[in-house]
Structures are given as C-alpha cells and as structure tokens.
Design a protein around this motif. Structure first.
Motif, PDB file in Angstrom:
ATOM      1  N   PHE A   1       3.598  -6.187   1.803  1.00  0.00           N
ATOM      2  CA  PHE A   1       4.432  -5.193   2.481  1.00  0.00           C
ATOM      3  C   PHE A   1       3.604  -3.945   2.790  1.00  0.00           C
ATOM      4  O   PHE A   1       2.812  -3.511   1.956  1.00  0.00           O
ATOM      5  N   SER A   2       3.834  -3.374   3.943  1.00  0.00           N
ATOM      6  CA  SER A   2       3.174  -2.103   4.260  1.00  0.00           C
ATOM      7  C   SER A   2       4.024  -0.921   3.798  1.00  0.00           C
ATOM      8  O   SER A   2       3.550   0.209   3.770  1.00  0.00           O
ATOM      9  N   ASP A   3       5.264  -1.179   3.431  1.00  0.00           N
ATOM     10  CA  ASP A   3       6.170  -0.134   2.952  1.00  0.00           C
ATOM     11  C   ASP A   3       6.507  -0.377   1.483  1.00  0.00           C
ATOM     12  O   ASP A   3       6.973  -1.454   1.110  1.00  0.00           O
ATOM     13  N   THR A   4       6.292   0.623   0.659  1.00  0.00           N
ATOM     14  CA  THR A   4       6.499   0.512  -0.784  1.00  0.00           C
ATOM     15  C   THR A   4       7.944   0.200  -1.146  1.00  0.00           C
ATOM     16  O   THR A   4       8.208  -0.675  -1.967  1.00  0.00           O
ATOM     17  N   LEU A   5       8.881   0.889  -0.544  1.00  0.00           N
ATOM     18  CA  LEU A   5      10.291   0.650  -0.870  1.00  0.00           C
ATOM     19  C   LEU A   5      10.742  -0.743  -0.463  1.00  0.00           C
ATOM     20  O   LEU A   5      11.528  -1.381  -1.169  1.00  0.00           O
ATOM     21  N   GLU A   6      10.247  -1.244   0.663  1.00  0.00           N
ATOM     22  CA  GLU A   6      10.576  -2.612   1.080  1.00  0.00           C
ATOM     23  C   GLU A   6      10.075  -3.617   0.042  1.00  0.00           C
ATOM     24  O   GLU A   6      10.775  -4.579  -0.283  1.00  0.00           O
ATOM     25  N   ALA A   7       8.880  -3.404  -0.460  1.00  0.00           N
ATOM     26  CA  ALA A   7       8.321  -4.297  -1.474  1.00  0.00           C
ATOM     27  C   ALA A   7       9.169  -4.257  -2.745  1.00  0.00           C
ATOM     28  O   ALA A   7       9.501  -5.300  -3.318  1.00  0.00           O
ATOM     29  N   PHE A   8       9.540  -3.077  -3.176  1.00  0.00           N
ATOM     30  CA  PHE A   8      10.336  -2.918  -4.393  1.00  0.00           C
ATOM     31  C   PHE A   8      11.715  -3.567  -4.242  1.00  0.00           C
ATOM     32  O   PHE A   8      12.182  -4.291  -5.122  1.00  0.00           O
ATOM     33  N   GLU A   9      12.353  -3.353  -3.100  1.00  0.00           N
ATOM     34  CA  GLU A   9      13.673  -3.923  -2.858  1.00  0.00           C
ATOM     35  C   GLU A   9      13.605  -5.453  -2.779  1.00  0.00           C
ATOM     36  O   GLU A   9      14.491  -6.144  -3.284  1.00  0.00           O
ATOM     37  N   ALA A  10      12.569  -5.991  -2.164  1.00  0.00           N
ATOM     38  CA  ALA A  10      12.400  -7.443  -2.088  1.00  0.00           C
ATOM     39  C   ALA A  10      12.204  -8.033  -3.484  1.00  0.00           C
ATOM     40  O   ALA A  10      12.756  -9.093  -3.801  1.00  0.00           O
ATOM     41  N   ALA A  11      11.452  -7.358  -4.311  1.00  0.00           N
ATOM     42  CA  ALA A  11      11.235  -7.821  -5.683  1.00  0.00           C
ATOM     43  C   ALA A  11      12.540  -7.776  -6.475  1.00  0.00           C
ATOM     44  O   ALA A  11      12.840  -8.699  -7.243  1.00  0.00           O
TER      45      ALA A  11
ATOM     46  N   GLU B   1       0.866  -1.180   0.000  1.00  0.00           N
ATOM     47  CA  GLU B   1       0.000   0.000   0.000  1.00  0.00           C
ATOM     48  C   GLU B   1       0.898   1.223   0.000  1.00  0.00           C
ATOM     49  O   GLU B   1       2.072   1.142   0.345  1.00  0.00           O
ATOM     50  N   PHE B   2       0.372   2.336  -0.447  1.00  0.00           N
ATOM     51  CA  PHE B   2       1.169   3.553  -0.487  1.00  0.00           C
ATOM     52  C   PHE B   2       0.489   4.635   0.335  1.00  0.00           C
ATOM     53  O   PHE B   2      -0.626   4.465   0.805  1.00  0.00           O
ATOM     54  N   LYS B   3       1.177   5.728   0.507  1.00  0.00           N
ATOM     55  CA  LYS B   3       0.730   6.795   1.407  1.00  0.00           C
ATOM     56  C   LYS B   3      -0.288   7.707   0.741  1.00  0.00           C
ATOM     57  O   LYS B   3       0.002   8.849   0.427  1.00  0.00           O
ATOM     58  N   ASN B   4      -1.465   7.174   0.522  1.00  0.00           N
ATOM     59  CA  ASN B   4      -2.571   7.935  -0.054  1.00  0.00           C
ATOM     60  C   ASN B   4      -3.848   7.269   0.433  1.00  0.00           C
ATOM     61  O   ASN B   4      -3.914   6.047   0.526  1.00  0.00           O
ATOM     62  N   ASN B   5      -4.852   8.066   0.733  1.00  0.00           N
ATOM     63  CA  ASN B   5      -6.083   7.482   1.272  1.00  0.00           C
ATOM     64  C   ASN B   5      -6.829   6.613   0.254  1.00  0.00           C
ATOM     65  O   ASN B   5      -7.703   5.850   0.618  1.00  0.00           O
ATOM     66  N   ARG B   6      -6.468   6.680  -1.023  1.00  0.00           N
ATOM     67  CA  ARG B   6      -7.104   5.853  -2.053  1.00  0.00           C
ATOM     68  C   ARG B   6      -6.385   4.516  -2.255  1.00  0.00           C
ATOM     69  O   ARG B   6      -6.829   3.679  -3.018  1.00  0.00           O
ATOM     70  N   SER B   7      -5.286   4.306  -1.554  1.00  0.00           N
ATOM     71  CA  SER B   7      -4.516   3.074  -1.698  1.00  0.00           C
ATOM     72  C   SER B   7      -5.309   1.871  -1.176  1.00  0.00           C
ATOM     73  O   SER B   7      -5.976   1.952  -0.144  1.00  0.00           O
ATOM     74  N   THR B   8      -5.227   0.762  -1.890  1.00  0.00           N
ATOM     75  CA  THR B   8      -5.811  -0.477  -1.394  1.00  0.00           C
ATOM     76  C   THR B   8      -4.963  -0.957  -0.227  1.00  0.00           C
ATOM     77  O   THR B   8      -3.741  -0.969  -0.304  1.00  0.00           O
ATOM     78  N   LYS B   9      -5.599  -1.331   0.842  1.00  0.00           N
ATOM     79  CA  LYS B   9      -4.897  -1.754   2.047  1.00  0.00           C
ATOM     80  C   LYS B   9      -4.431  -3.205   1.928  1.00  0.00           C
ATOM     81  O   LYS B   9      -5.015  -4.020   1.221  1.00  0.00           O
ATOM     82  N   ILE B  10      -3.387  -3.539   2.643  1.00  0.00           N
ATOM     83  CA  ILE B  10      -2.790  -4.871   2.607  1.00  0.00           C
ATOM     84  C   ILE B  10      -3.812  -5.952   2.941  1.00  0.00           C
ATOM     85  O   ILE B  10      -3.839  -7.009   2.312  1.00  0.00           O
ATOM     86  N   ASP B  11      -4.665  -5.716   3.910  1.00  0.00           N
ATOM     87  CA  ASP B  11      -5.673  -6.717   4.289  1.00  0.00           C
ATOM     88  C   ASP B  11      -6.602  -7.052   3.128  1.00  0.00           C
ATOM     89  O   ASP B  11      -7.007  -8.204   2.958  1.00  0.00           O
ATOM     90  N   VAL B  12      -6.921  -6.070   2.309  1.00  0.00           N
ATOM     91  CA  VAL B  12      -7.774  -6.301   1.140  1.00  0.00           C
ATOM     92  C   VAL B  12      -7.028  -7.158   0.121  1.00  0.00           C
ATOM     93  O   VAL B  12      -7.581  -8.109  -0.434  1.00  0.00           O
ATOM     94  N   PHE B  13      -5.752  -6.841  -0.121  1.00  0.00           N
ATOM     95  CA  PHE B  13      -4.954  -7.657  -1.035  1.00  0.00           C
ATOM     96  C   PHE B  13      -4.898  -9.108  -0.558  1.00  0.00           C
ATOM     97  O   PHE B  13      -5.075 -10.034  -1.339  1.00  0.00           O
ATOM     98  N   LYS B  14      -4.646  -9.312   0.722  1.00  0.00           N
ATOM     99  CA  LYS B  14      -4.549 -10.668   1.269  1.00  0.00           C
ATOM    100  C   LYS B  14      -5.838 -11.449   1.055  1.00  0.00           C
ATOM    101  O   LYS B  14      -5.811 -12.647   0.797  1.00  0.00           O
ATOM    102  N   GLU B  15      -6.952 -10.777   1.153  1.00  0.00           N
ATOM    103  CA  GLU B  15      -8.247 -11.429   0.964  1.00  0.00           C
ATOM    104  C   GLU B  15      -8.507 -11.761  -0.505  1.00  0.00           C
ATOM    105  O   GLU B  15      -9.078 -12.792  -0.828  1.00  0.00           O
ATOM    106  N   LYS B  16      -8.078 -10.905  -1.398  1.00  0.00           N
ATOM    107  CA  LYS B  16      -8.427 -11.018  -2.817  1.00  0.00           C
ATOM    108  C   LYS B  16      -7.517 -11.933  -3.634  1.00  0.00           C
ATOM    109  O   LYS B  16      -7.920 -12.403  -4.684  1.00  0.00           O
ATOM    110  N   VAL B  17      -6.312 -12.199  -3.191  1.00  0.00           N
ATOM    111  CA  VAL B  17      -5.351 -12.914  -4.038  1.00  0.00           C
ATOM    112  C   VAL B  17      -5.251 -14.406  -3.701  1.00  0.00           C
ATOM    113  O   VAL B  17      -4.197 -15.007  -3.824  1.00  0.00           O
ATOM    114  N   LYS B  18      -6.324 -15.004  -3.375  1.00  0.00           N
ATOM    115  CA  LYS B  18      -6.314 -16.418  -2.974  1.00  0.00           C
ATOM    116  C   LYS B  18      -5.760 -17.344  -4.056  1.00  0.00           C
ATOM    117  O   LYS B  18      -5.109 -18.334  -3.751  1.00  0.00           O
TER     118      LYS B  18
END
Length: 77
Positions: free
Chosen positions: A44-54, A18-35
């Motif tokens: 990841f709750s931090d964008t840079l951490e996600a990018f670096e891990a990728a 998720e990113f720092k904007n109120n329109r961002s999809t939250k991590i909990d929603v992603f976890k529910e939707k990507v079964k």
C-alpha cells in the motif's frame, strides 16, 4: 532488511506501506525484498489503507502487529 525478512514466519500475512517521511522505505523496495513471503504480502502507498486492510483480515483471535518508526505510527494514530 534482507536478514530481518528471513525471520518472518511464512504463514503470516504482511501489509507493507510507506509513510510520509523521506527516510521511509519505498513500496518498490519492499516488493523486491520480500520474495520469500510474496504470496502473503500486500502493498500500500497509503498507511491508513494498509492498516484498515489488515484490520479487515483479522478476527478476534488474531494479533495485529505494527512495526516501523514513530512516523509510521503517527499516521495510524
């Protein structure tokens, strides 16, 4: 979002954040939707951490595709 996720190739790795904007999809929603791709999904709750891990998972032959909004890209660049 459900229709788009059905199009995701099952053999790929996915990094959701998720990113720092109120329109961002939250991590909990992603976890529910990507079964369908749960075993290939990383959250990841931090964008840079996600990018670096990728980036760490990629090798020279891999393509790293980032998509979302310009707000997301702003945090990476």
């Amino acid at each position: 979002m459900d229709q788009i996720i059905k199009l995701f190739p099952l053999e790929w790795e996915y990094f959701f954040t998720e990113f720092k904007n109120n329109r961002s999809t939250k991590i909990d929603v992603f976890k529910e939707k990507v079964k369908l791709i749960k075993n290939k999904s990383h959250f990841f709750s931090d964008t840079l951490e996600a990018f670096e891990a990728a980036q760490k998972l990629n090798n020279k032959e891999d393509m790293l595709l980032v998509f979302g909004s310009f707000f997301l890209l702003e945090e990476i660049i």
